[in-house]
Structures are given as C-alpha cells and as structure tokens.
Design an enzyme around this catalytic site. Sequence first.
Site, mmCIF file in Angstrom:
data_model
loop_
_atom_site.group_PDB
_atom_site.id
_atom_site.type_symbol
_atom_site.label_atom_id
_atom_site.label_comp_id
_atom_site.label_asym_id
_atom_site.label_seq_id
_atom_site.Cartn_x
_atom_site.Cartn_y
_atom_site.Cartn_z
ATOM 1 N N LYS A 153 37.023 -16.547 10.924
ATOM 2 C CA LYS A 153 37.162 -15.473 11.921
ATOM 3 C C LYS A 153 38.617 -15.353 12.356
ATOM 4 O O LYS A 153 39.228 -16.320 12.808
ATOM 5 C CB LYS A 153 36.262 -15.778 13.133
ATOM 6 C CG LYS A 153 36.416 -14.791 14.292
ATOM 7 C CD LYS A 153 35.421 -15.084 15.429
ATOM 8 C CE LYS A 153 35.661 -14.202 16.648
ATOM 9 N NZ LYS A 153 34.716 -14.484 17.759
ATOM 10 N N ASP A 156 40.702 -11.568 21.681
ATOM 11 C CA ASP A 156 39.364 -11.062 21.992
ATOM 12 C C ASP A 156 39.253 -10.757 23.484
ATOM 13 O O ASP A 156 38.990 -11.650 24.290
ATOM 14 C CB ASP A 156 38.298 -12.087 21.583
ATOM 15 C CG ASP A 156 36.883 -11.576 21.842
ATOM 16 O OD1 ASP A 156 36.731 -10.367 22.134
ATOM 17 O OD2 ASP A 156 35.930 -12.377 21.736
ATOM 18 N N LYS A 160 35.762 -8.948 28.974
ATOM 19 C CA LYS A 160 35.594 -10.276 29.558
ATOM 20 C C LYS A 160 36.305 -10.340 30.905
ATOM 21 O O LYS A 160 37.256 -9.588 31.130
ATOM 22 C CB LYS A 160 36.246 -11.322 28.634
ATOM 23 C CG LYS A 160 35.531 -11.595 27.319
ATOM 24 C CD LYS A 160 36.322 -12.607 26.503
ATOM 25 C CE LYS A 160 35.702 -12.876 25.132
ATOM 26 N NZ LYS A 160 34.443 -13.607 25.165
ATOM 27 N N GLU A 170 31.843 -9.453 18.677
ATOM 28 C CA GLU A 170 32.604 -8.815 17.591
ATOM 29 C C GLU A 170 32.813 -9.731 16.398
ATOM 30 O O GLU A 170 33.011 -9.255 15.280
ATOM 31 C CB GLU A 170 33.970 -8.334 18.130
ATOM 32 C CG GLU A 170 35.090 -9.386 18.150
ATOM 33 C CD GLU A 170 34.797 -10.603 19.006
ATOM 34 O OE1 GLU A 170 33.940 -10.503 19.907
ATOM 35 O OE2 GLU A 170 35.404 -11.661 18.775
ATOM 36 N N ARG A 206 30.779 -11.714 14.795
ATOM 37 C CA ARG A 206 29.749 -11.564 13.761
ATOM 38 C C ARG A 206 29.925 -10.251 13.015
ATOM 39 O O ARG A 206 29.585 -10.168 11.828
ATOM 40 C CB ARG A 206 28.354 -11.686 14.402
ATOM 41 C CG ARG A 206 28.031 -10.614 15.409
ATOM 42 C CD ARG A 206 26.845 -10.981 16.297
ATOM 43 N NE ARG A 206 27.213 -11.985 17.301
ATOM 44 C CZ ARG A 206 26.374 -12.478 18.205
ATOM 45 N NH1 ARG A 206 25.113 -12.085 18.238
ATOM 46 N NH2 ARG A 206 26.781 -13.377 19.080
HETATM 47 N N1 BES Z 1 35.230 -15.302 20.989
HETATM 48 C C1 BES Z 1 34.028 -15.336 21.706
HETATM 49 C C2 BES Z 1 33.371 -16.698 21.752
HETATM 50 C C3 BES Z 1 34.143 -17.784 22.457
HETATM 51 C C4 BES Z 1 33.851 -18.091 23.764
HETATM 52 C C5 BES Z 1 35.092 -18.514 21.800
HETATM 53 C C6 BES Z 1 34.537 -19.101 24.395
HETATM 54 C C7 BES Z 1 35.780 -19.525 22.444
HETATM 55 C C8 BES Z 1 35.506 -19.815 23.734
HETATM 56 C C9 BES Z 1 33.005 -14.368 21.097
HETATM 57 O O1 BES Z 1 33.519 -13.259 20.456
HETATM 58 C C10 BES Z 1 32.136 -13.877 22.209
HETATM 59 O O2 BES Z 1 32.660 -13.313 23.120
HETATM 60 N N2 BES Z 1 30.839 -14.096 22.106
HETATM 61 C C11 BES Z 1 29.934 -13.676 23.098
HETATM 62 C C12 BES Z 1 28.684 -13.215 22.405
HETATM 63 C C13 BES Z 1 27.682 -12.588 23.324
HETATM 64 C C14 BES Z 1 28.210 -11.303 23.872
HETATM 65 C C15 BES Z 1 26.409 -12.356 22.546
HETATM 66 C C16 BES Z 1 29.648 -14.873 24.012
HETATM 67 O O3 BES Z 1 29.587 -15.983 23.514
HETATM 68 O O4 BES Z 1 29.542 -14.667 25.209
HETATM 69 ZN ZN ZN Z 2 33.889 -11.639 21.776
HETATM 70 ZN ZN ZN Z 3 35.440 -13.511 19.677
#
Ligand code: BES
Ligand code: ZN
Ligand code: ZN
Length: 496
Positions: free
Chosen positions: A265, A270, A277, A349, A351
């Site tokens: 990835k 992000d 966020k 994003e 996935r």
């Molecule tokens: N990049 C994040 C996941 C992440 C969180 C990495 C904390 C490192 C530290 C990912 O893209 C994300 O935001 N995932 C969401 C998915 C959800 C919306 C289904 C998450 O984990 O909240």
């Molecule tokens: Zn994300």
């Molecule tokens: Zn992410």
Amino acid sequence: MEIKVIAGDITQIEADGIIVSAFEGVQQLDGAVADIDKALGGAIGSLISGGVLKGKSGEVSIIHTLGKLPARIVAVAGLGKLQDFNLDKVRGAAGESCRSLRKLNCKKIATILLGSGVGDIQAEDAAEAIAEGSLLGLYSFTHYKKPEYGDIAEILIVEKNKDKLLALERGIHKGRIMAEATSLARDMTNEPSNYMTPSRMADVAREIASKYNLTFNVFNSNDMETMGMGALLGVAKGSNEPPKLITLSYKGDENSEDTIGFIGKGITFDSGGISIKPSKDLDTMKGDMAGGAAIIAALDAIAQLKLKVNVTAVIPATENLPSGTALNLGDILKAMNGKTIEVLNTDAEGRLILVDALSYAVKQGLSPLVDVATLTGACWIALGTEYSGVFGNNQKLIDQLLGAANRCGEHLWQLPMPEEYKEQLKSQIADIKNLGDRYGGAITAALFLSEFVGDTPWAHIDIAGCEFSSKESGYTVKGATGVGVRTLVELVLSMA
Ligand code: BES
Ligand code: ZN
Ligand code: ZN
C-alpha cells in the site's frame, strides 16, 4: 559505519568502548566478561552482587575503566533470562549498548560475539544479529536536522578463534544488507508527504532498479485508465499529485517461470478523503505508504543477497485527499477485474487501491502473492504496536510467513477469515461495498481483498500501528520502524 571482525583478546583491544554481556540472575562470570571483570578489579562482579547490574534485557551498565584497560568505557549489556534467550535479544543488546556508547562520544567500539554458543546459536548468526542490531539501533533520520550525537565510525567484533572469521564476515554481510534495507524503508516512511510523493516513491524504486539491474516500470493515470484500474483512479482523483503504479522485478532464477508477487500500500498521505479523519495525530498518516516502502526495500535486499528466486513488487501509490474532484460517498467504482465497488467510506481507501494492484498481479501470473499494508485501525486496536495481523487463503504460505517473522524478530499473528462475515460486504447496487460493520474491521478488510485474488495463493499483512514507534528500545528507535522488510526477505530466503 564499518563493521569488521578481528581475532584477538577483547581485554587488549584499543577502542573507545567495549561491549560485553551478562544474563539475568548470573552469579558466576565466565569467558570474556570474566577477563574484563578481572582487569577492572572485580567491578562487574560487585555491581552484580550489589544488585545494580541485573542483566535484564534492555539494560546497559556503563563502567569507566580509568586506565585499567586500553578501552575508555565498558558497556555490559543485559541479555535477559537464559531460558528466554534468542537472536532477537542479541539484536536488542547490540542496538541498546551502541546507542549508550554513542551518547558517551565513542567513535570506535569493540564487542564480543554476543550470544554465540548459547543454546544452538551459531557464530555466523550472532555476528549477523550484532551487525543488524547495531545499525538499526543507531539509525536516525537526518534529512532535515543534524543528529543529536556524532557517528560511531567502527565496530569490531572480537573473536579468539581465527577459524571462525570467515563465517562471521558472512554474517555481517547479511546483517548489514537487512539493516540497510530496513533503514531505507524507515527513511521513506519518515519523509513527510510533501517530499515522499507517489512520484518520489517511483524514483526510489527506479534508483534501486538501476543499481542492481532490476526491471522497473511506472504506470501513470492514462495507463491505469487503459488497464481499467477504476478503484485506484477513484482514490487518486481527489489529489493534484499524480498517482503511480510502480513495478520492480528481480530475476534471480532464469530457469524458473515462477515469480512471487509482493504488493504494498502506497498512500503517501491519508486524510480520509471526504470521510475526513480528525486532525489529531493526522501527521502520522504520512506513513500510510509504509507497506509500499517495505516492499521496495525488500527487493533492494533480495537483489543484494542475489537470492535464486524471481520476485515482482507492485506498489499502487497515491494521496487520499478531500477536494472538489474527490470521491463522494455512494460513488461506484469499477476495478480492473471488472467488479463494481460501492464506496461507503472514503477512508477505507487502502483496499481500493490494493485490489487493482492485486488484480494486476494476478493477471501477470505472479504467485504466491503477499501484500503489506497499513490497512485498518481495527488491526492496531486488536494487536497493538508490536504485532501485525496476517490473513490469507493458503495456510502453507501463512505458516512460512509466521516462521520468517519469528526468525527475524518481527511479530505476526494470524487472524481468521470467516466466510460468514462476507455478508457485511454485500451492496444493494454493486458487486461489493468497501465498508463492513464496526467490529472486526481488520477481518472484513482482508475479506474484501480476498475477493480480488481468485485462487492464487495469497497472504495479507496488516501492519497498521506497527509502522511507527513512539519509544526507543533495543534496535527500534522513535519514528518509522521499517516493519515488514526483514520478514519478506526471510520469507524469500526460505523459498530460495
Ligand atoms: N490508513 C488507515 C488505517 C490506519 C489507521 C493505519 C491507523 C495506521 C494507523 C486506513 O486507510 C483507514 O483509515 N482505515 C479505516 C477503515 C474504516 C473506514 C473501515 C479505519 O481503520 O478506520
Ligand atoms: Zn484511510
Ligand atoms: Zn489508509
């Protein structure tokens, strides 16, 4: 920093600092540490009997020699309990004691072959662990700020038995390659997103390709359009930074048609997109490309080790930003394999970009596939900052990864992929949606990916939360960890 081996007696070495070790609860000193203790008039023994030196893992006791030895300082590194001892304790002790000696302005360090001969630990492996642990423990990110302490110029590994020197040199060679590749991934991950853009990630891969004669390719958004990568393009369209799909191929086995596929990835920032966020700690989302960095760095090490395998890395790289051109909630994207995806959270994003890269890897006939991604906050919550989650459709591959992680001191924990949870990914109007229920989020993310690999043996490593460390400990320093690099290289070593 140079790392050399010499035959000799540690008590006679001219160096600023020397490293010896002690196990937790040790009463009777022997070998090199006993010789040093004798030269110091029993200083180590009295620290032990006084309860000051306990030999705990992570502990470093500093003794100033005041002219009793050619070296100015002795560092006694704790190795922890004998029954818990393994190579990772050697890496940690080397990292910890080198950092302590650097703070004391040591430029030239000598060490005994920590851990060699304990249990079934071979001299070569001990030397590898010392080289790896010291280089990683001394790592600092210096692109924008001078390091706090001066560099250590040289480490000598001192061994009495001349016959072992060649093996030790082999160990140092491998340890250095592992550590330098991990440091490359750390550097890439520590870089802010205004420097480490998708294009810069491609530059790093291009440089590695030209250094080791690998095949490099980078696809731009027009190419992605032609290949039908609607999911990757969907994420990218919120940003002005051009997205890149980077491939890097190493051919170490001309006689084989088989090529392992590594997918990483590469979200260089992000923000969450329209599902934005909160801003607290959002800076850490510069590290959302740590999986991509790990894969690029792993190829660097694999090429240097000249392993007899073929490996292709595929890195989808883009930013995830909110804007007038960004994805909206409810938008439907068509992935490269023809499946339609309803986007119900633009922060899921990772996935989206990964499934186009996975589809591409499947189409290229790469097998087995291993993807590495900072994919879900849920995995971080489930396993904490030291353990990454591993999932997959092939238990043999997962077992190989668990073994590889175990050998190099990284931590993987297998999580399940229950068929029943797939229900959560059903969309009313598209083939699949990118969001499951609140609970078990790491699992539904993995199940989402699994829909795009078909029957190809595949494993997915969720490193979310492991890509940065908030504390300094052993061979880990504050900031990016370079997690995943050493596990991937060990995996390939076991397959070569
Ligand atoms: N990049 C994040 C996941 C992440 C969180 C990495 C904390 C490192 C530290 C990912 O893209 C994300 O935001 N995932 C969401 C998915 C959800 C919306 C289904 C998450 O984990 O909240
Ligand atoms: Zn994300
Ligand atoms: Zn992410």
